[in-house]
Design an enzyme around this catalytic site. Structure first.
Site, PDB file in Angstrom:
ATOM      1  N   ARG A  15     -17.512   9.665  -6.299  1.00 46.83           N
ATOM      2  CA  ARG A  15     -17.207  10.678  -7.297  1.00 46.83           C
ATOM      3  C   ARG A  15     -17.707  12.056  -6.849  1.00 46.83           C
ATOM      4  NH1 ARG A  15     -19.774   7.789 -12.540  1.00 46.83           N
ATOM      5  NH2 ARG A  15     -21.147   6.995 -10.890  1.00 46.83           N
ATOM      6  N   LYS A  75     -24.621  11.343  -9.518  1.00 52.73           N
ATOM      7  CA  LYS A  75     -25.730  10.399  -9.620  1.00 52.73           C
ATOM      8  C   LYS A  75     -27.067  11.077  -9.379  1.00 52.73           C
ATOM      9  CE  LYS A  75     -25.583   6.716 -10.446  1.00 52.73           C
ATOM     10  NZ  LYS A  75     -25.677   6.150 -11.812  1.00 52.73           N
ATOM     11  N   TYR A  94     -26.562  12.908 -13.886  1.00 48.92           N
ATOM     12  CA  TYR A  94     -27.049  11.687 -14.521  1.00 48.92           C
ATOM     13  C   TYR A  94     -28.393  11.354 -13.882  1.00 48.92           C
ATOM     14  CZ  TYR A  94     -22.415  10.763 -16.515  1.00 48.92           C
ATOM     15  OH  TYR A  94     -21.245  10.853 -17.228  1.00 48.92           O
ATOM     16  N   HIS A  96     -31.119   8.974 -15.699  1.00 49.81           N
ATOM     17  CA  HIS A  96     -31.554   7.623 -16.078  1.00 49.81           C
ATOM     18  C   HIS A  96     -33.008   7.369 -15.662  1.00 49.81           C
ATOM     19  CE1 HIS A  96     -27.466   6.669 -17.241  1.00 49.81           C
ATOM     20  NE2 HIS A  96     -27.031   7.030 -16.057  1.00 49.81           N
ATOM     21  N   GLU A 118     -26.823  12.288 -19.555  1.00 45.53           N
ATOM     22  CA  GLU A 118     -26.739  11.173 -20.498  1.00 45.53           C
ATOM     23  C   GLU A 118     -27.469  11.402 -21.814  1.00 45.53           C
ATOM     24  OE1 GLU A 118     -30.264  10.128 -17.780  1.00 45.53           O
ATOM     25  OE2 GLU A 118     -28.271  11.024 -17.560  1.00 45.53           O
ATOM     26  N   VAL A 239     -25.400  -2.191 -24.581  1.00 48.14           N
ATOM     27  CA  VAL A 239     -26.320  -1.502 -25.483  1.00 48.14           C
ATOM     28  C   VAL A 239     -26.874  -0.254 -24.817  1.00 48.14           C
ATOM     29  CG1 VAL A 239     -26.967  -3.594 -26.721  1.00 48.14           C
ATOM     30  CG2 VAL A 239     -28.270  -2.898 -24.710  1.00 48.14           C
ATOM     31  N   ILE A 269     -27.296  -1.504 -16.749  1.00 44.31           N
ATOM     32  CA  ILE A 269     -28.196  -1.636 -15.600  1.00 44.31           C
ATOM     33  C   ILE A 269     -28.768  -0.294 -15.160  1.00 44.31           C
ATOM     34  CG2 ILE A 269     -26.376  -1.483 -13.871  1.00 44.31           C
ATOM     35  CD1 ILE A 269     -29.436  -3.859 -13.810  1.00 44.31           C
ATOM     36  N   ASP A 270     -28.050   0.815 -15.398  1.00 43.07           N
ATOM     37  CA  ASP A 270     -28.593   2.137 -15.067  1.00 43.07           C
ATOM     38  C   ASP A 270     -29.869   2.440 -15.837  1.00 43.07           C
ATOM     39  OD1 ASP A 270     -26.953   3.077 -13.100  1.00 43.07           O
ATOM     40  OD2 ASP A 270     -25.549   4.070 -14.444  1.00 43.07           O
TER      41      ASP A 270
END
Length: 371
Positions: A15, A75, A94, A96, A118, A239, A269-270
């Protein structure tokens, strides 16, 4: 403002944060855009398209990071990029952080200003920069699950939608948010028998009104989950707790309730994963098997459809990048919802359970803005 877009270095990540169309608009508004060589070439956005849009192509990553004030990437920075972080840089990506202790430390040590896609909110309290990737990840989760059910992939040998005279697979989606509903829609579209669980009765009522008996809704109690597991062929963990680690929905012991050849897809999983047995995988090696259950835990699911993902992401990003480019951190001071994305600034993280867990300095959001 000088804005940079690097080439992503995470494994199998193709990306790009800004497409040539958005770069052109930013250049027309007086900003300087710097794009790392071949940043988008893998998905059809070659360097010449960026040049035509008004950007400067930069040969080396280190040169790019050093020459810009705002760096926009997809990322989270990888370990080889930590050395590029610096105090006078705004990083927009992002992040995380709940699943990234080493990155959290790197942000603190470098004193970079880091804003996480996020956790940015809109005026409705939703997550506009996470939504497009959640939509794609939800849809891709079923595409991946259907593939994993094939016998050659370690699955039970079921066709997700069945055929006349043969029952379809049963898909259980835990979480009724953006990921969950997109997973459910895709599974229903393929003809699967679909259940969705959530702890919000209001959300379950909304889904029931939208889809009727085609989608079975259940309250997300442990008992309901346990009752569904023995007959489930696919379980999708969907979730999200914004900015925090995902809760563990299935323990290792609960795997015994699943039939051999069934599939777990962990879209969370992130954020550390929502199954006890989850560990991050890549598109090169997307699955592993524990107790006969195939686990698909790719940490950048939308990266598999990188062109679609880049277009969807850049559409959502554009107004926020423009706001930052025009006003720098004043953009956050003027917009409390945008400010929700601030994760680190001048050596402190925003207050959060993970900051305490990692033993890193943290401040409340408003103090962080003034720091």
């Amino acid at each position: 403002m000088k804005i940079g877009v690097p080439k992503e270095v995470k494994a199998q990540e193709y990306r790009v944060a800004l497409t040539p169309a958005v770069v052109k608009e930013l250049c027309q508004q007086g900003h300087e855009l710097f794009i790392e060589k071949n940043a988008g070439s893998a998905i059809g956005y070659d360097d010449e398209l960026y040049r035509q849009a008004g950007a400067t192509i930069v040969e080396q990553a280190a040169e790019l990071w050093a020459s810009v004030q705002l760096l926009v990437k997809v990322k989270e920075p990888q370990p080889q990029e930590y050395a590029f972080l610096r105090e006078d840089l705004i990083l927009f990506a992002y992040l995380h952080l709940a699943a990234e202790p080493e990155l959290s430390r790197a942000l603190v040590d470098s004193k970079v200003t880091a804003i996480a896609f996020e956790t940015v909110r809109d005026s409705f309290g939703k997550l506009p920069l996470l939504a497009p990737m959640s939509e794609i990840a939800g849809r891709m989760s079923i595409q991946a699950a259907a593939h994993c059910l094939e016998k050659s992939q370690g699955g039970s040998g079921l066709l997700l939608g069945g055929v006349p005279g043969v029952a379809p697979a049963k898909v259980v989606v835990i979480g009724g948010g953006v990921v969950g509903i997109n997973a459910a829609r895709m599974a229903m579209g393929l003809g699967a028998d679909v259940y969705i669980l959530d702890k919000s009765l209001e959300r379950l009522r909304e889904l029931d009104a939208l889809y009727g008996p085609a989608l079975k809704t259940l309250y997300a109690s442990e008992q309901n989950v346990l009752e569904l597991l023995p007959s489930a062929d696919v379980v999708v963990g969907a979730v999200l707790i914004p900015g925090a680690a995902a809760p563990k929905l299935l323990s290792r012991a609960m795997l015994a309730e699943l039939a051999s050849g069934s599939v777990l897809v962990d879209v969370a999983i992130d954020q550390g994963g929502c199954f006890e047995t989850s560990r991050a995988t890549t598109h090169a090696e997307p699955t592993y098997v524990i107790d006969g259950v195939v686990h698909y835990c790719v940490a950048n699911i939308p990266g598999a459809v990188a062109r679609t993902s880049s277009q969807a992401l850049t559409n959502a990003l554009f107004p926020y990048v423009r706001h930052l480019a025009d006003s720098a951190l004043k953009a956050l001071e003027a917009d409390n919802n945008f400010a929700e994305g601030l994760s680190a600034h001048k050596g402190s993280l925003i207050s959060g359970d993970f900051a305490e867990l990692f033993e890193l300095p943290a401040l409340p959001l408003q103090q962080l803005l003034k720091h």
